[in-house]
Design an enzyme around this catalytic site. Structure first.
Site, short mmCIF file in Angstrom:
data_model
loop_
_atom_site.label_atom_id
_atom_site.label_comp_id
_atom_site.label_asym_id
_atom_site.label_seq_id
_atom_site.Cartn_x
_atom_site.Cartn_y
_atom_site.Cartn_z
CB SER A 192 -2.99 -1.36 -11.97
OG SER A 192 -3.86 -1.59 -10.91
CB ALA A 225 -9.25 -6.20 -4.34
N PRO A 226 -7.58 -3.52 -5.30
CG PRO A 226 -6.31 -1.62 -4.77
CD PRO A 226 -6.22 -2.98 -5.42
N GLY A 227 -9.34 -1.82 -6.65
CA GLY A 227 -10.40 -1.17 -7.41
C GLY A 227 -9.98 -0.14 -8.45
N GLY A 228 -8.72 -0.20 -8.86
CA GLY A 228 -8.25 0.78 -9.87
C GLY A 228 -9.02 0.68 -11.19
CG ASP A 244 -9.93 -9.42 -5.58
OD1 ASP A 244 -9.49 -10.03 -4.59
OD2 ASP A 244 -9.21 -8.97 -6.48
CG ASP A 264 -12.15 -19.13 -8.05
OD1 ASP A 264 -11.36 -18.27 -8.51
OD2 ASP A 264 -12.12 -20.32 -8.43
CG ASP A 280 -5.01 -6.15 -13.49
OD1 ASP A 280 -4.10 -6.66 -14.17
OD2 ASP A 280 -4.82 -5.24 -12.67
CE LYS A 309 -1.63 -9.31 -14.37
NZ LYS A 309 -1.68 -7.85 -14.33
N1 SAM Z 1 -7.05 -4.23 -11.29
C1 SAM Z 1 -6.86 -4.07 -9.85
C2 SAM Z 1 -6.75 -2.60 -9.56
O1 SAM Z 1 -6.63 -1.80 -10.50
O2 SAM Z 1 -6.80 -2.21 -8.39
C3 SAM Z 1 -5.65 -4.80 -9.36
C4 SAM Z 1 -5.82 -6.29 -9.47
S1 SAM Z 1 -4.51 -7.17 -8.75
C5 SAM Z 1 -3.23 -7.05 -9.91
C6 SAM Z 1 -5.02 -8.82 -8.91
C7 SAM Z 1 -6.19 -9.18 -8.03
O3 SAM Z 1 -6.68 -10.47 -8.42
C8 SAM Z 1 -5.86 -9.32 -6.53
O4 SAM Z 1 -6.64 -8.40 -5.80
C9 SAM Z 1 -6.21 -10.76 -6.18
O5 SAM Z 1 -6.85 -10.88 -4.92
C10 SAM Z 1 -7.19 -11.11 -7.29
N2 SAM Z 1 -7.29 -12.53 -7.58
C11 SAM Z 1 -6.32 -13.42 -7.90
N3 SAM Z 1 -6.84 -14.64 -8.11
C12 SAM Z 1 -8.18 -14.53 -7.93
C13 SAM Z 1 -9.26 -15.43 -8.01
N4 SAM Z 1 -9.07 -16.72 -8.35
N5 SAM Z 1 -10.51 -14.98 -7.75
C14 SAM Z 1 -10.72 -13.68 -7.42
N6 SAM Z 1 -9.71 -12.78 -7.34
C15 SAM Z 1 -8.46 -13.20 -7.59
#
Ligand code: SAM
Length: 358
Positions: A192, A225-228, A244, A264, A280, A309
């Site tokens: 991503s 996470a994971p950090g893209g 995250d 959060d 994201d 989304k």
């Molecule tokens: N952009 C990231 C990447 O490129 O690796 C991928 C992100 S992934 C689609 C969505 C992330 O949002 C997940 O790691 C999830 O743990 C985090 N997430 C969802 N709700 C959250 C919240 N309320 N607080 C912090 N992180 C949250």
């Protein structure tokens, strides 16, 4: 430069397959807001929409629907009526005659297909006809060495079905099919990562990258996470607060440019204002949009790129309501800003939005 000739029938727009109804809803509403009418010829899954003026001129529709304002379109240009039932033994003659009759002069010819499996299956055919078509178009005076960047689009909907269109610089996507193909960086922790890179290419002019995506800037990545996405920011030399509860990629953390906050993302507040916010998070679009508005209203960031989304049916309406919410809140606060959004090539059931405070 030629004007919009009477032979153009409407606007041809490319989109992600499966999003034709969303694009149609967007076009219809935007046209209506400009006091115009349009009729869409759509086939679900076809990856394109043909939008004809109804009770107005094509010129008015073109002015009301610039690509930069459209969310679900990847490309747009005026096009001629479809050439259907082309004879397998001679597909080119009707194409040549229609192009010559239209009276255009172009300096490039692009053969394109819908972004579908059927479209991909037409590549061999295109390879076979490209050169012979160009040779005849040159001979007949359509293709020349300098026509101010004007381009002929030969849009192959099927082996026996073609639509011709015409575009000018500044009003179109310069990427074939409206698609920016990027190579995934090997070191990035997730695919991503390409969404953020494509978003920058889409929303930030290349000559502004050095000042707007500059080394040493502070950024926040919500749902990192994971950090893209964090990888892209770090790659530009930025320092990143990654928020995250999930684990961040170890190599990314070893750069010492990332501070990981296991909190959060909807309640975390930055220790001080940053230049960039990216987000994201997979959650309700309205919730994400409201949090983005909080950040912009509070002045915690100057620019933001975020994903909405869209697993629901009414995707255009949802996007419209979310962006409207942000706009209303910023206008109420008399904040000056520029908001754009686009369904990127690397976006699936989602769109990406960008807001820059002036
Ligand atoms: N952009 C990231 C990447 O490129 O690796 C991928 C992100 S992934 C689609 C969505 C992330 O949002 C997940 O790691 C999830 O743990 C985090 N997430 C969802 N709700 C959250 C919240 N309320 N607080 C912090 N992180 C949250």
């Amino acid at each position: 430069m030629q004007g919009i000739g009477a032979d153009f029938a409407g606007l041809l727009l490319y989109c992600r397959a499966g999003f034709e109804a969303d694009l149609t809803a967007e076009l219809t509403e935007r046209a209506a807001r400009a006091g115009l009418g349009g009729y869409a010829r759509v086939q679900a899954g076809a990856g394109h929409v043909f939008f004809e003026p109804a009770g107005c001129s094509l010129k008015e529709l073109i002015r009301a629907l610039p690509l930069t304002e459209l969310i679900f379109a990847r490309q747009v240009f005026p096009a001629l009526p479809v050439l259907a039932d082309l004879d397998r033994a001679d597909r080119l003659t009707p194409i040549i005659e229609q192009a010559v009759a239209a009276g255009w002069r172009v300096d490039s010819v692009w053969h394109e297909t819908p972004d579908t499996n059927e479209g991909k299956g037409l590549r061999r055919l295109i390879k076979a006809v490209e050169r012979p078509l160009a040779a005849v178009l040159r001979k007949r005076g359509v293709l020349c060495s300098d026509a101010g960047g004007q381009r002929l689009h030969v849009f192959w909907q099927a082996g026996d079905r073609v639509q011709l269109g015409f575009s000018r610089p500044g009003r179109r996507s310069e990427w074939p099919g409206g698609v920016l193909h990027l190579r995934s960086p090997r070191e990035a922790p997730s695919r991503s990562t390409l969404k953020l890179e494509e978003a920058w290419h889409t929303f930030i002019p290349w000559d502004e990258w050095d000042t707007r995506l500059a080394q040493g800037m502070q950024a926040v990545d919500l749902g990192a996470a994971p950090g893209g996405w964090t990888w892209q920011l770090v790659h530009r030399g930025m320092y990143v607060h990654a928020v995250d509860n999930g684990p961040m990629d170890a190599r990314l953390m070893a750069t010492t440019q990332v501070e990981h906050h296991r909190e959060d993302a909807f309640s975390w507040v930055p220790p001080k204002s940053v230049t960039w916010l990216v987000c994201d998070i997979v959650d309700k679009p309205a919730k994400v949009a409201a949090r983005m508005a909080d950040w912009l209203e509070a002045g915690w960031c100057r620019e933001v790129i975020f994903n909405l989304k869209l697993p629901m049916k009414q995707r255009w309406q949802t996007v419209y309501d979310c962006l409207d919410h942000i706009e209303e809140r910023l206008l109420d606060e008399r904040v000056r800003f520029r908001l754009r959004a686009r369904q990127l090539y690397h976006d699936r059931e989602e769109i990406t939005a960008h807001v820059k405070l002036d």
